[in-house]
Design an enzyme around this catalytic site. Structure first.
Site, mmCIF file in Angstrom:
data_model
loop_
_atom_site.group_PDB
_atom_site.id
_atom_site.type_symbol
_atom_site.label_atom_id
_atom_site.label_comp_id
_atom_site.label_asym_id
_atom_site.label_seq_id
_atom_site.Cartn_x
_atom_site.Cartn_y
_atom_site.Cartn_z
ATOM 1 N N HIS A 16 0.862 -1.195 0.000
ATOM 2 C CA HIS A 16 0.000 0.000 0.000
ATOM 3 C C HIS A 16 0.895 1.240 0.000
ATOM 4 C CE1 HIS A 16 -3.941 2.012 1.463
ATOM 5 N NE2 HIS A 16 -3.084 2.982 1.188
ATOM 6 N N HIS A 18 1.154 4.911 -2.313
ATOM 7 C CA HIS A 18 0.699 5.799 -3.393
ATOM 8 C C HIS A 18 1.926 6.507 -3.960
ATOM 9 C CE1 HIS A 18 -3.582 5.577 -2.089
ATOM 10 N NE2 HIS A 18 -3.056 5.461 -0.876
ATOM 11 N N ASN A 20 2.510 9.298 -5.710
ATOM 12 C CA ASN A 20 2.720 10.732 -5.490
ATOM 13 C C ASN A 20 2.791 11.118 -4.009
ATOM 14 O OD1 ASN A 20 2.894 12.454 -8.071
ATOM 15 N ND2 ASN A 20 1.335 10.906 -8.533
ATOM 16 N N HIS A 72 1.763 16.393 -7.554
ATOM 17 C CA HIS A 72 1.239 16.308 -8.926
ATOM 18 C C HIS A 72 1.861 17.363 -9.843
ATOM 19 C CE1 HIS A 72 -2.601 14.063 -7.413
ATOM 20 N NE2 HIS A 72 -1.559 13.273 -7.537
ATOM 21 N N SER A 104 -1.111 4.220 -8.285
ATOM 22 C CA SER A 104 -1.187 5.620 -8.699
ATOM 23 C C SER A 104 -2.432 5.855 -9.545
ATOM 24 C CB SER A 104 0.067 6.018 -9.484
ATOM 25 O OG SER A 104 0.163 7.425 -9.563
ATOM 26 N N ARG A 107 -3.510 10.372 -14.698
ATOM 27 C CA ARG A 107 -4.017 11.736 -14.914
ATOM 28 C C ARG A 107 -3.711 12.190 -16.324
ATOM 29 N NH1 ARG A 107 -0.068 12.950 -11.117
ATOM 30 N NH2 ARG A 107 0.615 14.787 -12.276
ATOM 31 N N HIS A 203 -9.855 1.356 -0.056
ATOM 32 C CA HIS A 203 -9.681 2.102 1.189
ATOM 33 C C HIS A 203 -11.007 1.951 1.933
ATOM 34 C CE1 HIS A 203 -6.068 3.701 -0.514
ATOM 35 N NE2 HIS A 203 -5.862 4.485 0.507
ATOM 36 N N GLU A 206 -11.834 4.461 6.698
ATOM 37 C CA GLU A 206 -10.917 5.541 7.111
ATOM 38 C C GLU A 206 -11.648 6.564 7.959
ATOM 39 O OE1 GLU A 206 -9.440 6.481 3.016
ATOM 40 O OE2 GLU A 206 -7.594 6.863 4.119
ATOM 41 N N ASP A 287 1.865 3.730 3.047
ATOM 42 C CA ASP A 287 0.840 4.651 2.545
ATOM 43 C C ASP A 287 1.475 5.762 1.690
ATOM 44 O OD1 ASP A 287 -1.711 5.533 2.114
ATOM 45 O OD2 ASP A 287 -1.947 6.534 4.046
HETATM 46 P P1 5GP Z 1 -1.268 9.220 -6.773
HETATM 47 O O1 5GP Z 1 -2.466 8.345 -6.987
HETATM 48 O O2 5GP Z 1 -1.463 10.572 -7.411
HETATM 49 O O3 5GP Z 1 0.031 8.590 -7.172
HETATM 50 O O4 5GP Z 1 -1.118 9.434 -5.190
HETATM 51 C C1 5GP Z 1 -1.820 10.412 -4.472
HETATM 52 C C2 5GP Z 1 -3.300 10.040 -4.358
HETATM 53 O O5 5GP Z 1 -3.457 8.854 -3.571
HETATM 54 C C3 5GP Z 1 -4.115 11.093 -3.608
HETATM 55 O O6 5GP Z 1 -4.552 12.121 -4.465
HETATM 56 C C4 5GP Z 1 -5.268 10.275 -3.036
HETATM 57 O O7 5GP Z 1 -6.287 10.096 -4.003
HETATM 58 C C5 5GP Z 1 -4.631 8.927 -2.765
HETATM 59 N N1 5GP Z 1 -4.219 8.794 -1.345
HETATM 60 C C6 5GP Z 1 -2.985 8.945 -0.836
HETATM 61 N N2 5GP Z 1 -2.992 8.719 0.503
HETATM 62 C C7 5GP Z 1 -4.251 8.431 0.826
HETATM 63 C C8 5GP Z 1 -4.893 8.094 2.064
HETATM 64 O O8 5GP Z 1 -4.295 8.029 3.151
HETATM 65 N N3 5GP Z 1 -6.237 7.833 2.005
HETATM 66 C C9 5GP Z 1 -6.933 7.888 0.819
HETATM 67 N N4 5GP Z 1 -8.241 7.606 0.861
HETATM 68 N N5 5GP Z 1 -6.361 8.193 -0.342
HETATM 69 C C10 5GP Z 1 -5.033 8.466 -0.344
#
Ligand code: 5GP
Length: 346
Positions: A16, A18, A20, A72, A104, A107, A203, A206, A287
């Protein structure tokens, strides 16, 4: 071996993360340099102080969704996205990670389409497998705060990408601001992706929303992320908790993220303990290691210290996590962790 070294050396799996949210200070500096050298505007003066949410930060989970726009603005071209992906994969590898599922949200930007976004990440993963002893896979994200039509389009893109790159794209996930959007609206898109062969992680819990938690568990995702408000101690109900315990759906647990966003008051009262004692599979994850200034080995160390786990139990956490990876390489990954356990006779 002391605990720090042990948690670093232990082969670990990250399920888990992300992209960005995982950009380190050093990666962001590389990206800033690239934007400056290319004569591109990175549209942000806000930087680390705003991007990183530390222990004493007064921002909460909802505020945390503002900071991703900073990352971003630094990953808007294929070159920058490739740099961000490659450097992030290298950092996980250096931290002792032997398998990662990086996620990710594709976009459209001024410089690339969503398809190019996916292709760029996939190509970086393919290249990284040539020189890193870490396997990497891609989970495509749907942001629940975007319109449902966008989610449908991302699901179609995920299905097409899975067909094109079956060795890299493994899953689809639902994330984004949890108070926005209705889970049921995303079910058709998620179902189509699942029927096409993609694994699903959501998710879940939360924020306090027992009805949604029950709907999500009924959907039977392959894993869930966070699961913070499922136990009655944290705003869940007896029904949500017993549904999770009965389902044994693995939970991707992100200790520092939950503490720093104040979703959990402190490490000691984190629901890891409830899940662990109830025999619900738990997977220690980061995360957003950039936002929360952490690393996977740091999360293992915090878990061991907070819940008083000896090295054998810590190693077992990593070994058990291998059972829940989405790619069909469980055996290879288990062997890596098991060899470490055998070598040190843990
Ligand atoms: P990306 O998808 O742009 O690589 O990573 C950032 C995105 O991951 C955020 O815009 C958000 O949608 C999601 N994200 C990151 N951390 C969290 C979190 O702790 N909870 C949730 N629900 N979404 C997260």
């Amino acid at each position: 071996m002391d605990l720090n070294n042990f948690c670093h050396e232990l082969p670990k799996v990250e399920l888990h993360a992300h992209l960005n949210g995982s950009l380190s200070r050093s990666t962001m500096l590389h990206l800033k340099r690239y934007y400056a050298d290319s004569g591109l505007e990175d549209k942000t003066n806000a930087f680390f102080d705003e991007f990183q949410i530390g222990a004493g930060d007064c921002r909460n989970l909802s505020d945390c969704f503002q900071v991703f726009s900073i990352a971003h603005s630094l990953t808007s071209t294929p070159e920058a996205l490739a740099m961000a992906t490659t450097l992030t994969l290298q950092e996980f590898h250096s931290d002792g990670c032997c398998y990662i599922e990086l996620r990710s949200t594709p976009r459209n930007t001024q410089y690339m389409t969503k398809e190019q976004y996916v292709d760029t990440i996939v190509h970086c993963m393919q290249k990284s497998s040539l020189h890193l002893s870490m396997l990497s896979r891609f989970i495509i994200s749907i942001n629940r705060s975007y319109p449902v039509a966008e989610a449908e389009a991302i699901a179609e893109l995920a299905i097409a990408s899975y067909k094109k790159y079956p060795d890299v794209v493994v899953g689809l996930e639902l994330s984004g601001e949890p108070t926005i959007g209705k889970f049921q609206d995303f079910v058709p898109a998620l179902t189509r992706a699942r029927e096409a062969g993609l694994k699903i992680t959501l998710h879940c819990g939360e924020v306090c929303n027992p009805e949604e938690i029950i709907e999500m568990l009924k959907f039977k995702p392959d894993r869930i992320g966070h699961g913070t408000c499922i136990h009655p101690r944290f705003g869940g109900t007896n029904d949500t908790w017993s549904a999770l315990c009965a389902s044994k759906i693995p939970v991707e647990v992100c200790l520092t993220s939950n503490v720093n966003t104040k979703s959990t008051p402190d490490y000691d009262s984190h629901h890891f303990k409830d899940l662990y004692e109830a025999g619900v599979p738990v997977i220690i994850c980061t995360d957003d290691k950039g936002v929360f200034t952490t690393s996977l080995s740091n999360e293992y160390r915090i878990c061991a210290e907070t819940f008083n786990l000896d090295q054998s139990r810590v190693a077992r956490l990593s070994l058990d996590a291998c059972q829940h990876i989405f790619a069909d390489v469980q055996k290879t990954v288990v062997n890596k962790v098991q060899s470490f356990i055998d070598k040190y006779n843990i």
